[in-house]
Design a protein around this motif. Structure first.
Motif, PDB file in Angstrom:
ATOM      1  N   LEU A   3       1.159  -1.155  -0.147  1.00 41.90           N
ATOM      2  CA  LEU A   3      -0.415  -0.197  -0.516  1.00 41.90           C
ATOM      3  C   LEU A   3       0.655   1.213   0.234  1.00 41.90           C
ATOM      4  CD1 LEU A   3      -2.314  -0.850   3.167  1.00 41.90           C
ATOM      5  CD2 LEU A   3      -3.119  -0.945  -0.054  1.00 41.90           C
ATOM      6  N   LYS A   4       0.881   2.206  -0.862  1.00 46.59           N
ATOM      7  CA  LYS A   4       1.134   3.731  -0.638  1.00 46.59           C
ATOM      8  C   LYS A   4       0.582   4.512   0.221  1.00 46.59           C
ATOM      9  CE  LYS A   4       4.486   2.646  -3.560  1.00 46.59           C
ATOM     10  NZ  LYS A   4       5.736   2.565  -3.671  1.00 46.59           N
ATOM     11  N   ARG A   5       0.824   5.790   0.961  1.00 40.45           N
ATOM     12  CA  ARG A   5       0.236   6.371   1.369  1.00 40.45           C
ATOM     13  C   ARG A   5      -0.125   7.932   0.518  1.00 40.45           C
ATOM     14  NH1 ARG A   5      -0.128   7.736   6.941  1.00 40.45           N
ATOM     15  NH2 ARG A   5      -1.134   9.986   7.346  1.00 40.45           N
ATOM     16  N   ILE A   6      -1.181   8.159   0.683  1.00 40.13           N
ATOM     17  CA  ILE A   6      -1.569   9.548   0.095  1.00 40.13           C
ATOM     18  C   ILE A   6      -2.653  10.351   0.330  1.00 40.13           C
ATOM     19  CG2 ILE A   6      -1.215   8.231  -2.654  1.00 40.13           C
ATOM     20  CD1 ILE A   6      -4.456   8.439  -2.331  1.00 40.13           C
ATOM     21  N   ASP A   7      -2.506  11.580   0.139  1.00 36.60           N
ATOM     22  CA  ASP A   7      -3.598  12.468   0.609  1.00 36.60           C
ATOM     23  C   ASP A   7      -4.371  12.841   0.042  1.00 36.60           C
ATOM     24  OD1 ASP A   7      -1.930  12.794   3.065  1.00 36.60           O
ATOM     25  OD2 ASP A   7      -0.405  14.504   2.247  1.00 36.60           O
ATOM     26  N   VAL A   8      -5.561  12.747   0.244  1.00 33.81           N
ATOM     27  CA  VAL A   8      -6.529  12.402  -0.217  1.00 33.81           C
ATOM     28  C   VAL A   8      -7.570  14.178   0.656  1.00 33.81           C
ATOM     29  CG1 VAL A   8      -9.202  12.280  -1.210  1.00 33.81           C
ATOM     30  CG2 VAL A   8      -6.925  10.187  -1.077  1.00 33.81           C
ATOM     31  N   HIS A   9      -8.179  14.920  -0.003  1.00 30.49           N
ATOM     32  CA  HIS A   9      -9.442  15.816   0.394  1.00 30.49           C
ATOM     33  C   HIS A   9     -10.807  15.741   0.039  1.00 30.49           C
ATOM     34  CE1 HIS A   9      -5.794  18.430   1.250  1.00 30.49           C
ATOM     35  NE2 HIS A   9      -4.769  17.802   0.096  1.00 30.49           N
ATOM     36  N   THR A  10     -11.552  15.889   1.475  1.00 31.72           N
ATOM     37  CA  THR A  10     -12.823  15.548   0.483  1.00 31.72           C
ATOM     38  C   THR A  10     -13.494  16.751   1.556  1.00 31.72           C
ATOM     39  OG1 THR A  10     -14.818  14.260   0.753  1.00 31.72           O
ATOM     40  CG2 THR A  10     -12.953  14.055   2.142  1.00 31.72           C
ATOM     41  N   ASP A  11     -14.263  16.955   1.452  1.00 31.82           N
ATOM     42  CA  ASP A  11     -15.579  18.009   2.397  1.00 31.82           C
ATOM     43  C   ASP A  11     -16.217  16.939   3.642  1.00 31.82           C
ATOM     44  OD1 ASP A  11     -18.028  16.265   1.903  1.00 31.82           O
ATOM     45  OD2 ASP A  11     -18.075  18.198  -0.526  1.00 31.82           O
ATOM     46  N   ASP A  12     -16.367  18.024   4.654  1.00 32.31           N
ATOM     47  CA  ASP A  12     -16.918  16.966   5.802  1.00 32.31           C
ATOM     48  C   ASP A  12     -18.511  16.368   5.580  1.00 32.31           C
ATOM     49  OD1 ASP A  12     -15.373  18.688   7.023  1.00 32.31           O
ATOM     50  OD2 ASP A  12     -16.455  20.631   8.081  1.00 32.31           O
ATOM     51  N   SER A  13     -19.107  17.043   4.955  1.00 30.86           N
ATOM     52  CA  SER A  13     -20.360  15.915   4.672  1.00 30.86           C
ATOM     53  C   SER A  13     -20.025  14.554   3.981  1.00 30.86           C
ATOM     54  CB  SER A  13     -21.084  16.593   3.444  1.00 30.86           C
ATOM     55  OG  SER A  13     -20.548  17.216   2.011  1.00 30.86           O
ATOM     56  N   ASP A  14     -18.858  14.613   2.907  1.00 34.30           N
ATOM     57  CA  ASP A  14     -18.581  13.093   2.468  1.00 34.30           C
ATOM     58  C   ASP A  14     -17.479  12.510   3.658  1.00 34.30           C
ATOM     59  OD1 ASP A  14     -19.501  13.770  -0.019  1.00 34.30           O
ATOM     60  OD2 ASP A  14     -18.331  14.180  -0.720  1.00 34.30           O
ATOM     61  N   LEU A  15     -17.032  12.657   4.130  1.00 31.37           N
ATOM     62  CA  LEU A  15     -16.219  12.255   5.632  1.00 31.37           C
ATOM     63  C   LEU A  15     -16.764  11.785   6.738  1.00 31.37           C
ATOM     64  CD1 LEU A  15     -13.568  11.349   6.420  1.00 31.37           C
ATOM     65  CD2 LEU A  15     -13.047  13.330   7.736  1.00 31.37           C
ATOM     66  N   ALA A  16     -18.681  12.514   6.360  1.00 35.97           N
ATOM     67  CA  ALA A  16     -19.155  12.324   7.963  1.00 35.97           C
ATOM     68  C   ALA A  16     -20.316  10.321   7.246  1.00 35.97           C
ATOM     69  CB  ALA A  16     -20.405  13.034   7.775  1.00 35.97           C
ATOM     70  N   LEU A  17     -20.343  11.012   5.819  1.00 36.15           N
ATOM     71  CA  LEU A  17     -20.517   9.767   5.194  1.00 36.15           C
ATOM     72  C   LEU A  17     -19.845   8.607   5.445  1.00 36.15           C
ATOM     73  CD1 LEU A  17     -22.580  11.414   2.118  1.00 36.15           C
ATOM     74  CD2 LEU A  17     -23.349  10.000   3.857  1.00 36.15           C
ATOM     75  N   ILE A  18     -18.335   9.133   5.030  1.00 38.60           N
ATOM     76  CA  ILE A  18     -17.620   7.564   5.072  1.00 38.60           C
ATOM     77  C   ILE A  18     -18.028   7.714   6.804  1.00 38.60           C
ATOM     78  CG2 ILE A  18     -15.115   6.808   4.937  1.00 38.60           C
ATOM     79  CD1 ILE A  18     -15.474   8.914   2.302  1.00 38.60           C
ATOM     80  N   LYS A  19     -17.644   7.914   7.308  1.00 42.25           N
ATOM     81  CA  LYS A  19     -17.306   7.667   8.382  1.00 42.25           C
ATOM     82  C   LYS A  19     -18.527   6.786   9.208  1.00 42.25           C
ATOM     83  CE  LYS A  19     -14.387  10.896  11.425  1.00 42.25           C
ATOM     84  NZ  LYS A  19     -13.563  10.659  11.599  1.00 42.25           N
ATOM     85  N   GLU A  20     -19.689   7.142   8.887  1.00 40.86           N
ATOM     86  CA  GLU A  20     -20.604   7.065   9.339  1.00 40.86           C
ATOM     87  C   GLU A  20     -21.149   5.241   8.444  1.00 40.86           C
ATOM     88  OE1 GLU A  20     -25.431   7.290   7.995  1.00 40.86           O
ATOM     89  OE2 GLU A  20     -24.726   8.602   8.465  1.00 40.86           O
ATOM     90  N   ALA A  21     -20.642   4.984   7.088  1.00 48.42           N
ATOM     91  CA  ALA A  21     -20.627   4.093   6.360  1.00 48.42           C
ATOM     92  C   ALA A  21     -19.664   3.483   7.360  1.00 48.42           C
ATOM     93  CB  ALA A  21     -20.821   4.246   5.460  1.00 48.42           C
ATOM     94  N   ALA A  22     -18.548   3.252   7.293  1.00 45.97           N
ATOM     95  CA  ALA A  22     -17.624   1.937   7.898  1.00 45.97           C
ATOM     96  C   ALA A  22     -18.155   1.477   8.969  1.00 45.97           C
ATOM     97  CB  ALA A  22     -15.896   3.476   8.025  1.00 45.97           C
ATOM     98  N   THR A  23     -18.827   2.667  10.540  1.00 42.96           N
ATOM     99  CA  THR A  23     -19.439   2.356  11.197  1.00 42.96           C
ATOM    100  C   THR A  23     -20.082   0.551  11.460  1.00 42.96           C
ATOM    101  OG1 THR A  23     -18.736   4.166  12.453  1.00 42.96           O
ATOM    102  CG2 THR A  23     -20.085   2.451  13.705  1.00 42.96           C
ATOM    103  N   ARG A  24     -21.161   1.348  10.415  1.00 43.17           N
ATOM    104  CA  ARG A  24     -22.173   0.551   9.879  1.00 43.17           C
ATOM    105  C   ARG A  24     -21.761  -1.026   8.840  1.00 43.17           C
ATOM    106  NH1 ARG A  24     -24.362   3.624   7.115  1.00 43.17           N
ATOM    107  NH2 ARG A  24     -24.430   2.455   5.256  1.00 43.17           N
ATOM    108  N   VAL A  25     -20.935  -0.811   8.568  1.00 43.73           N
ATOM    109  CA  VAL A  25     -20.341  -2.252   7.925  1.00 43.73           C
ATOM    110  C   VAL A  25     -19.583  -2.974   9.064  1.00 43.73           C
ATOM    111  CG1 VAL A  25     -21.884  -2.073   5.894  1.00 43.73           C
ATOM    112  CG2 VAL A  25     -19.185  -1.372   6.532  1.00 43.73           C
ATOM    113  N   GLY A  26     -18.302  -1.914   9.452  1.00 37.89           N
ATOM    114  CA  GLY A  26     -17.636  -2.826  10.829  1.00 37.89           C
ATOM    115  C   GLY A  26     -16.085  -2.778  10.100  1.00 37.89           C
ATOM    116  N   VAL A  27     -16.019  -1.758   8.722  1.00 43.24           N
ATOM    117  CA  VAL A  27     -14.489  -2.005   9.020  1.00 43.24           C
ATOM    118  C   VAL A  27     -13.877  -0.372   8.728  1.00 43.24           C
ATOM    119  CG1 VAL A  27     -15.070  -3.296   6.978  1.00 43.24           C
ATOM    120  CG2 VAL A  27     -15.748  -0.773   5.934  1.00 43.24           C
ATOM    121  N   SER A  28     -12.733   0.095   8.891  1.00 39.11           N
ATOM    122  CA  SER A  28     -12.381   1.196   8.498  1.00 39.11           C
ATOM    123  C   SER A  28     -12.689   1.845   8.040  1.00 39.11           C
ATOM    124  CB  SER A  28     -10.435   1.346   9.151  1.00 39.11           C
ATOM    125  OG  SER A  28     -10.407   0.677   8.008  1.00 39.11           O
TER     126      SER A  28
END
Length: 65
Positions: A3-28
């Motif tokens: 794996l390579k480390r990269i920086d990704v810029h996203t807005d707060d609403s997309d990040l919130a959706l990602i956090k919610e989905a990750a919690t819901r499905v049990g992955v990071s």
């Protein structure tokens, strides 16, 4: 797979959706982001040849019009 480390810029609403989905499905969150990158990369990859060749097809008995 290395794996390579990269920086990704996203807005707060997309990040919130990602956090919610990750919690819901049990992955990071990182796993969801990697999956999204992989899906987009596959959709946009270049194809140098036909999907199947003539040698890979066979007659199903249909009538050509």
């Amino acid at each position: 797979m290395a794996l390579k480390r990269i920086d990704v810029h996203t807005d707060d609403s997309d990040l919130a959706l990602i956090k919610e989905a990750a919690t819901r499905v049990g992955v990071s969150e990182a796993e969801l982001i990697r999956e999204g990158i992989h899906r987009i990369a596959r959709v946009h990859r270049a194809c140098d040849g036909p999907f199947v060749t003539d040698e890979e097809t066979f007659d199903l008995g249909g009538h050509a019009t």
